[in-house]
Structure formats: structure tokens, C-alpha cells
Design an enzyme around this catalytic site. Structure first.
Site, PDB file in Angstrom:
ATOM      1  N   HIS A  37       0.828  -1.204   0.000  1.00 25.50           N
ATOM      2  CA  HIS A  37       0.000   0.000   0.000  1.00 25.50           C
ATOM      3  C   HIS A  37       0.865   1.258   0.000  1.00 25.50           C
ATOM      4  CE1 HIS A  37      -2.787  -2.916   2.151  1.00 25.50           C
ATOM      5  NE2 HIS A  37      -3.507  -2.547   1.119  1.00 25.50           N
ATOM      6  N   GLN A 153      -8.881  -7.310 -10.384  1.00 25.09           N
ATOM      7  CA  GLN A 153      -9.454  -6.064  -9.888  1.00 25.09           C
ATOM      8  C   GLN A 153      -9.016  -4.890 -10.751  1.00 25.09           C
ATOM      9  OE1 GLN A 153      -9.733  -4.746  -5.549  1.00 25.09           O
ATOM     10  NE2 GLN A 153      -7.883  -3.699  -6.208  1.00 25.09           N
ATOM     11  N   VAL A 176       4.458  -5.839  -4.537  1.00 21.75           N
ATOM     12  CA  VAL A 176       5.530  -5.727  -3.538  1.00 21.75           C
ATOM     13  C   VAL A 176       5.578  -7.032  -2.760  1.00 21.75           C
ATOM     14  CG1 VAL A 176       6.366  -4.476  -1.510  1.00 21.75           C
ATOM     15  CG2 VAL A 176       5.302  -3.233  -3.409  1.00 21.75           C
ATOM     16  N   MET A 184       2.979  -9.455  -0.625  1.00 20.67           N
ATOM     17  CA  MET A 184       2.422  -8.833   0.571  1.00 20.67           C
ATOM     18  C   MET A 184       0.904  -8.783   0.476  1.00 20.67           C
ATOM     19  SD  MET A 184       4.995  -5.798   1.703  1.00 20.67           S
ATOM     20  CE  MET A 184       6.646  -6.191   2.280  1.00 20.67           C
ATOM     21  N   SER A 185       0.259  -9.100   1.586  1.00 24.05           N
ATOM     22  CA  SER A 185      -1.197  -9.104   1.667  1.00 24.05           C
ATOM     23  C   SER A 185      -1.598  -8.902   3.117  1.00 24.05           C
ATOM     24  CB  SER A 185      -1.766 -10.435   1.152  1.00 24.05           C
ATOM     25  OG  SER A 185      -3.144 -10.550   1.468  1.00 24.05           O
ATOM     26  N   ARG A 187      -3.945 -10.334   4.469  1.00 23.49           N
ATOM     27  CA  ARG A 187      -4.351 -11.656   4.971  1.00 23.49           C
ATOM     28  C   ARG A 187      -3.164 -12.540   5.363  1.00 23.49           C
ATOM     29  NH1 ARG A 187      -8.638 -10.815   1.008  1.00 23.49           N
ATOM     30  NH2 ARG A 187     -10.675 -10.990   2.047  1.00 23.49           N
TER      31      ARG A 187
END
Length: 284
Positions: A37, A153, A176, A184-185, A187
């Protein structure tokens, strides 16, 4: 940095930028922010005068048995990360602000919603397209930034933006990853240490296929077979498919257009997605 929770307050916060024709960049998120993010925030700050980050766990994109109620949330942490990253405005509405009583209007990108995750999560991308369209109308950005990890998405948002004549540039930024390759997540926090190690099978399979592609292999079947040796370590593979990177239609051999190798799999009870894009002008 300003934090606002209503559309009226958001528009007040952006009034000066509008008055002086400053460019507005937008990063829509569901919070529990990570370096992926923040890379979008950095891209927005590089290209735009004002950066807005939304933090909203969107209920309409979760199915009845999915993890909406337990989706990780830590707003004070997210707010600090945004402040430290140089965000100008955090927009953190509640559900009633986004979906007022009586709400019944939805947006769909019909064909792009059908394959991959759309086939397994009915209604998911209708929820995504609807909330992004609403957020676009609320923020009215010049540029919006998304991560390539969520490839479908990105495709849905691009189509929706084009079809509805929204004057917004959609920028997809590279995925990333952790140092060991795991995408990266938010979750990822669900994973136990053992599951975290086994989750590496996803990126390792993708990277193995990508390496063979760079070496000159263009047969979808061969590339898929190379990756599948790694995917044996996940608990349940939902799909591992080559699709056209733009249309998401099945890619065929030999690969002659940019293709995305997309994977969704469960490790333990955690569903993870990832992808790599392979362009024919790379490699032999």
C-alpha cells in the site's frame, strides 16, 4: 494530514486543491496497510500534488461465508503509517456513509468478472466495481493507484472507468513482496509459521515458470507443468491459469501477447492470490 469520515468533510478538505487546480492522487484500501500500500502512496506523492487514501472494509465484496467480520483492522496504526508516508487526507467512512439506507444501485464489468476469482466468488467484483466507482465519485481524483497483485481487480476497474467515461487515469504498480518472495497481503497475518513457509510455494511456482519463459519457453502447458511441482505444497489449489493480461481470456500456445499467470490457493484456511506477467519481448 487530515482524517475525515464523511463525503461532505472530504470535499471540504479537497476544496483548496480544486481551487488551485492541484492534481489529486487516490489510493483506495481496506486498511491494515503494508509496504505494498505504501508503495502506491509513494507513487501518488511522486505524480500528484495531493494524495488521498481511503480506508474502508467494503462489505459488498465479501460473500456470506467469507472473512468480512474478522478482516484485520487497526485504524490507529494505519493512520500513523499514512501520516509518516506523507498522505494528505485519510478518508475513513463507515458503511452507512458509503451505502445509505435504501441503497440498491450496483456497477458490473460483466465479462471481466467471470473468470478466475470471479468464477469462485460470485458477486465479489460487482462489490469491488461499485465501491470503487462510488469512491471515485467522492474523491474525484485525477489518478488512482492499484497493485498488480490484484490483477483482475485492476482489469475490472480499468473497464469500469473507460465504460463510464470517468476522467481518471488508472495506474497499476508492481506487486511488492517479502524478501523471500511472498506477495504482501493483509491476509498474510492469518498464516501460522508453518503455513507461512508453505505459502512460498505460490511465488516459487510462478517464478519457476517465469524463469523458463525468459529462457525462451512459450508453451503454456510446459510452463504450467513447471510451476505445478511447487503448487503441490499448498492445501488447495483453486486455479493456476494463463490468461491474456488485458482481456483475461485464456492464453494459448505459443504465447505471443503479454500473458498473466494467475494463481489462487488456500494455505490452511487462508486464501492467497498472486500472479506474474510475461511479455513475449522478454527473453529469447
Amino acid at each position: 494530514m487530515q482524517t475525515v469520515t464523511t463525503v461532505a468533510a472530504l470535499r471540504d478538505a479537497l476544496a483548496e486543491a480544486r481551487k488551485f487546480n492541484r492534481s489529486v492522487g487516490f489510493v483506495p484500501t481496506m486498511g491494515f496497510l503494508h509496504e505494498g500500500h505504501l508503495s502506491l502512496v509513494e507513487a501518488s506523492r511522486t505524480r500528484c500534488d495531493v494524495t488521498v487514501v481511503s480506508i474502508f472494509v467494503n462489505p459488498t465484496q465479501f460473500g456470506p461465508k467469507e472473512d468480512h467480520n474478522i478482516y484485520p483492522r487497526d485504524f490507529p496504526r494505519d493512520e500513523k503509517l499514512c501520516r509518516d508516508a506523507g498522505v494528505d487526507i485519510v478518508f475513513a467512512p463507515d458503511a452507512d456513509e458509503v451505502y445509505p439506507p435504501g441503497f440498491e444501485s450496483f456497477v458490473e464489468a460483466v465479462e471481466l468478472e467471470k473468470p478466475l476469482c470471479g468464477a469462485l466468488r460470485p458477486g465479489h467484483f460487482r462489490g469491488v466495481a461499485t465501491v470503487v466507482c462510488k469512491l471515485f465519485n467522492m474523491v474525484q481524483p485525477h489518478i488512482a493507484f492499484f497493485g498488480q497483485k490484484d490483477l483482475q481487480q485492476c482489469a475490472v476497474v480499468r473497464r469500469m472507468t473507460l465504460d463510464l467515461n470517468l476522467p481518471i487515469e488508472i495506474v497499476a504498480m508492481p506487486t511488492v513482496r517479502e524478501q523471500d518472495g511472498l506477495a504482501m497481503s493483509s491476509r498474510n497475518r492469518y498464516l501460522s509459521p508453518g503455513e507461512r513457509w508453505r505459502a512460498l510455494a505460490i511465488s516459487r511456482g510462478l517464478f519457476a515458470a517465469e524463469a523458463e519463459f525468459r529462457a525462451g519457453e512459450r508453451r503454456v502447458e510446459k510452463l504450467s507443468a513447471i510451476a505445478s511441482r511447487h503448487f503441490e505444497n499448498v492445501d488447495r489449489l483453486q486455479y493456476a491459469e494463463f490468461v491474456d493480461a488485458g482481456t483475461l481470456r485464456p492464453a494459448t500456445s505459443p504465447l505471443s501477447r503479454p500473458a498473466a499467470f494467475c494463481v489462487a490457493a488456500y494455505v490452511g484456511s487462508t486464501r492467497l492470490i498472486d500472479n506474474v506477467i510475461m511479455s513475449p519481448d522478454v527473453g529469447a
